[in-house]
Design a protein around this motif. Structure first.
Motif, PDB file in Angstrom:
ATOM      1  N   ALA A  20       0.727  -1.171  -0.068  1.00  8.66           N
ATOM      2  CA  ALA A  20       0.050   0.144   0.042  1.00  8.66           C
ATOM      3  C   ALA A  20       0.919   1.140   0.218  1.00  8.66           C
ATOM      4  O   ALA A  20       0.591   2.287  -0.696  1.00  8.66           O
ATOM      5  CB  ALA A  20      -0.774  -0.095   1.320  1.00  8.66           C
ATOM      6  N   GLY A  24       0.852   1.240  -3.880  1.00  8.62           N
ATOM      7  CA  GLY A  24      -0.708   1.116  -3.638  1.00  8.62           C
ATOM      8  C   GLY A  24      -1.676   1.981  -4.857  1.00  8.62           C
ATOM      9  O   GLY A  24      -2.604   1.408  -5.316  1.00  8.62           O
ATOM     10  N   GLY A  25      -0.881   2.917  -5.318  1.00 11.54           N
ATOM     11  CA  GLY A  25      -1.348   3.827  -6.356  1.00 11.54           C
ATOM     12  C   GLY A  25      -1.484   3.171  -7.738  1.00 11.54           C
ATOM     13  O   GLY A  25      -2.355   3.354  -8.433  1.00 11.54           O
ATOM     14  N   ALA A  28      -3.741   0.059  -7.870  1.00 11.25           N
ATOM     15  CA  ALA A  28      -5.146   0.472  -7.902  1.00 11.25           C
ATOM     16  C   ALA A  28      -5.342   1.194  -9.360  1.00 11.25           C
ATOM     17  O   ALA A  28      -6.307   0.811  -9.986  1.00 11.25           O
ATOM     18  CB  ALA A  28      -5.475   1.716  -7.112  1.00 11.25           C
ATOM     19  N   LEU A  61      -7.364  -2.416  -2.833  1.00  6.38           N
ATOM     20  CA  LEU A  61      -6.781  -2.304  -3.999  1.00  6.38           C
ATOM     21  C   LEU A  61      -6.857  -3.000  -5.256  1.00  6.38           C
ATOM     22  O   LEU A  61      -6.754  -2.686  -6.377  1.00  6.38           O
ATOM     23  CB  LEU A  61      -5.123  -2.219  -3.821  1.00  6.38           C
ATOM     24  CG  LEU A  61      -4.511  -1.420  -2.830  1.00  6.38           C
ATOM     25  CD1 LEU A  61      -3.028  -1.918  -2.438  1.00  6.38           C
ATOM     26  CD2 LEU A  61      -4.611  -0.161  -3.255  1.00  6.38           C
ATOM     27  N   VAL A 195      -0.499   9.371  -8.674  1.00  6.69           N
ATOM     28  CA  VAL A 195      -1.560   8.356  -8.410  1.00  6.69           C
ATOM     29  C   VAL A 195      -2.695   9.347  -7.793  1.00  6.69           C
ATOM     30  O   VAL A 195      -3.483   8.712  -6.985  1.00  6.69           O
ATOM     31  CB  VAL A 195      -1.170   7.410  -7.417  1.00  6.69           C
ATOM     32  CG1 VAL A 195       0.013   6.565  -8.240  1.00  6.69           C
ATOM     33  CG2 VAL A 195      -0.469   7.717  -6.106  1.00  6.69           C
ATOM     34  N   TYR A 198      -6.062   8.070  -7.404  1.00  7.37           N
ATOM     35  CA  TYR A 198      -6.147   6.896  -6.765  1.00  7.37           C
ATOM     36  C   TYR A 198      -5.874   7.260  -5.395  1.00  7.37           C
ATOM     37  O   TYR A 198      -5.590   6.268  -4.591  1.00  7.37           O
ATOM     38  CB  TYR A 198      -5.503   5.693  -7.219  1.00  7.37           C
ATOM     39  CG  TYR A 198      -5.904   5.537  -8.792  1.00  7.37           C
ATOM     40  CD1 TYR A 198      -7.241   4.647  -8.961  1.00  7.37           C
ATOM     41  CD2 TYR A 198      -5.217   6.137  -9.771  1.00  7.37           C
ATOM     42  CE1 TYR A 198      -7.524   4.527 -10.306  1.00  7.37           C
ATOM     43  CE2 TYR A 198      -5.623   5.876 -11.100  1.00  7.37           C
ATOM     44  CZ  TYR A 198      -6.862   5.003 -11.333  1.00  7.37           C
ATOM     45  OH  TYR A 198      -7.297   4.830 -12.535  1.00  7.37           O
ATOM     46  N   GLN A 201      -8.324   5.881  -2.495  1.00  3.64           N
ATOM     47  CA  GLN A 201      -8.017   4.143  -2.299  1.00  3.64           C
ATOM     48  C   GLN A 201      -7.020   3.956  -1.829  1.00  3.64           C
ATOM     49  O   GLN A 201      -6.534   2.931  -0.957  1.00  3.64           O
ATOM     50  CB  GLN A 201      -8.061   3.767  -3.899  1.00  3.64           C
ATOM     51  CG  GLN A 201      -8.330   2.342  -4.142  1.00  3.64           C
ATOM     52  CD  GLN A 201      -8.756   1.776  -5.377  1.00  3.64           C
ATOM     53  OE1 GLN A 201      -8.942   2.757  -6.556  1.00  3.64           O
ATOM     54  NE2 GLN A 201      -8.725   0.558  -5.756  1.00  3.64           N
ATOM     55  N   LYS A 202      -5.575   4.594  -2.207  1.00  3.00           N
ATOM     56  CA  LYS A 202      -4.426   4.298  -1.737  1.00  3.00           C
ATOM     57  C   LYS A 202      -4.537   4.401  -0.085  1.00  3.00           C
ATOM     58  O   LYS A 202      -3.900   3.287   0.721  1.00  3.00           O
ATOM     59  CB  LYS A 202      -3.217   4.812  -2.340  1.00  3.00           C
ATOM     60  CG  LYS A 202      -1.915   4.885  -1.553  1.00  3.00           C
ATOM     61  CD  LYS A 202      -0.761   5.537  -2.345  1.00  3.00           C
ATOM     62  CE  LYS A 202       0.586   5.571  -1.529  1.00  3.00           C
ATOM     63  NZ  LYS A 202       1.561   5.837  -2.369  1.00  3.00           N
ATOM     64  N   TRP A 203      -4.957   5.620   0.452  1.00  5.99           N
ATOM     65  CA  TRP A 203      -4.936   5.765   1.767  1.00  5.99           C
ATOM     66  C   TRP A 203      -5.846   4.884   2.475  1.00  5.99           C
ATOM     67  O   TRP A 203      -5.620   4.627   3.662  1.00  5.99           O
ATOM     68  CB  TRP A 203      -5.055   7.295   2.006  1.00  5.99           C
ATOM     69  CG  TRP A 203      -5.527   7.504   3.380  1.00  5.99           C
ATOM     70  CD1 TRP A 203      -6.451   8.200   4.023  1.00  5.99           C
ATOM     71  CD2 TRP A 203      -4.481   7.665   4.552  1.00  5.99           C
ATOM     72  NE1 TRP A 203      -6.187   8.426   5.396  1.00  5.99           N
ATOM     73  CE2 TRP A 203      -4.841   8.160   5.531  1.00  5.99           C
ATOM     74  CE3 TRP A 203      -2.736   7.251   4.227  1.00  5.99           C
ATOM     75  CZ2 TRP A 203      -3.840   8.273   6.623  1.00  5.99           C
ATOM     76  CZ3 TRP A 203      -2.174   7.397   5.391  1.00  5.99           C
ATOM     77  CH2 TRP A 203      -2.713   8.188   6.757  1.00  5.99           C
ATOM     78  N   GLU A 238       4.366   7.910  -6.733  1.00  9.07           N
ATOM     79  CA  GLU A 238       5.176   6.767  -6.670  1.00  9.07           C
ATOM     80  C   GLU A 238       6.400   6.719  -7.438  1.00  9.07           C
ATOM     81  O   GLU A 238       6.352   6.891  -8.686  1.00  9.07           O
ATOM     82  CB  GLU A 238       4.290   5.519  -6.662  1.00  9.07           C
ATOM     83  CG  GLU A 238       3.349   5.456  -5.587  1.00  9.07           C
ATOM     84  CD  GLU A 238       2.292   4.474  -5.754  1.00  9.07           C
ATOM     85  OE1 GLU A 238       1.104   4.289  -4.679  1.00  9.07           O
ATOM     86  OE2 GLU A 238       2.131   3.876  -6.546  1.00  9.07           O
TER      87      GLU A 238
END
Length: 257
Positions: A20, A24-25, A28, A61, A195, A198, A201-203, A238
């Motif tokens: 993550a 993670g980004g 996703a 994710l 990212v 996203y 979603q990542k958080w 990232e």
């Protein structure tokens, strides 16, 4: 070794939460674009609380079910009772385990830690990097690990990393809890992925690692104590270094000058 009709990405990281925090980004983003995504986690055993947290993060994710190698964390022996620490396991054993997942998933792209062991130089991160690089090259060799499935050669391998120019704030935050940071010269970063689309979603995937969020020293805990305006710039981009020669059109594009 016919190529799959759908793009695919496999991430190999040391601990639950690395997926993550570091990719993670990208996970996703690729899942949203229709790619098959999967994550191999080298430490912690199924049935532990961190395995449950990992499963929750991967659900967020859309990266499938946990693929856990089940070695013990170098600093948490109870993470996998009766199993050796990852950093003590025979390298050939670890490579074969990763090769089996490569041949099962058949990814075009792979992601792992950088050679420093990702910011703090954790020995599990270093060991995961070493084994993944070897597995990337061994997976296509039919006479290496024949019991691990039919040969498969991913097209590209990337190391998640941090450039010097963007590590200053993280370094200061981690210094407060007694940790140092290891970053790379900016010119070694070949790929930077925004990212932002996203980020929520990542958080949420980071927050799924509840035991780490609740503690002071792990990065999820450090990030959770920041205001969103301070946290978002730290996780919005990232960074990666391409370690293999191959490029896959439309996936993790290189930086352009």
């Amino acid at each position: 070794m016919a190529r799959p009709s759908r793009p695919s990405l496999l991430a190999v990281f040391g601990h639950p939460d690395d997926e993550a925090l570091l990719a993670g980004g990208v996970l996703a983003q690729h899942a949203a674009a229709g790619a098959d995504t999967a994550v191999v986690t080298a430490t912690w055993a199924a049935g532990t609380h961190r395995a449950t947290e990992l499963a929750d993060a991967l659900t967020v994710l859309r990266a499938g079910e946990p693929r856990m190698l089940g070695y013990a964390d170098a600093r948490v022996p109870e993470s996998s009772p009766g199993r050796p620490r990852l950093c003590d396991a025979p390298i050939d054993e670890l490579v074969e385990a990763i090769v089996a997942h490569i041949r099962a998933v058949r990814p075009q792209i792979m992601i792992t830690h950088d050679a420093y062991g990702q910011l703090t130089g954790h020995p599990d991160h270093v060991r995961t990097h070493q084994a993944t690089v070897l597995a990337f090259h061994a997976a296509s060799l039919e006479h290496r690990y024949p019991d691990a499935g039919p040969p498969w050669q991913p097209q590209a391998l990337y190391a998640a990393t941090h450039p010097h120019s963007r590590a200053g704030t993280l370094s200061a935050l981690m210094k407060r809890v007694g940790k140092t940071t290891l970053s790379v010269p900016d010119e070694q970063v070949t790929t930077a992925v925004d990212v932002g689309s996203y980020l929520d979603q990542k958080w949420r995937a980071i927050l799924a690692h509840r035991s780490q969020v609740a503690r002071e020293r792990p990065l999820p805990g450090i990030l959770s104590r920041l205001a969103p305006v301070d946290r978002e710039p730290l996780i919005r981009t990232e960074y990666f270094t391409r370690l293999s020669p191959g490029l896959v059109p439309g996936m993790l594009p290189e930086l352009t000058s």
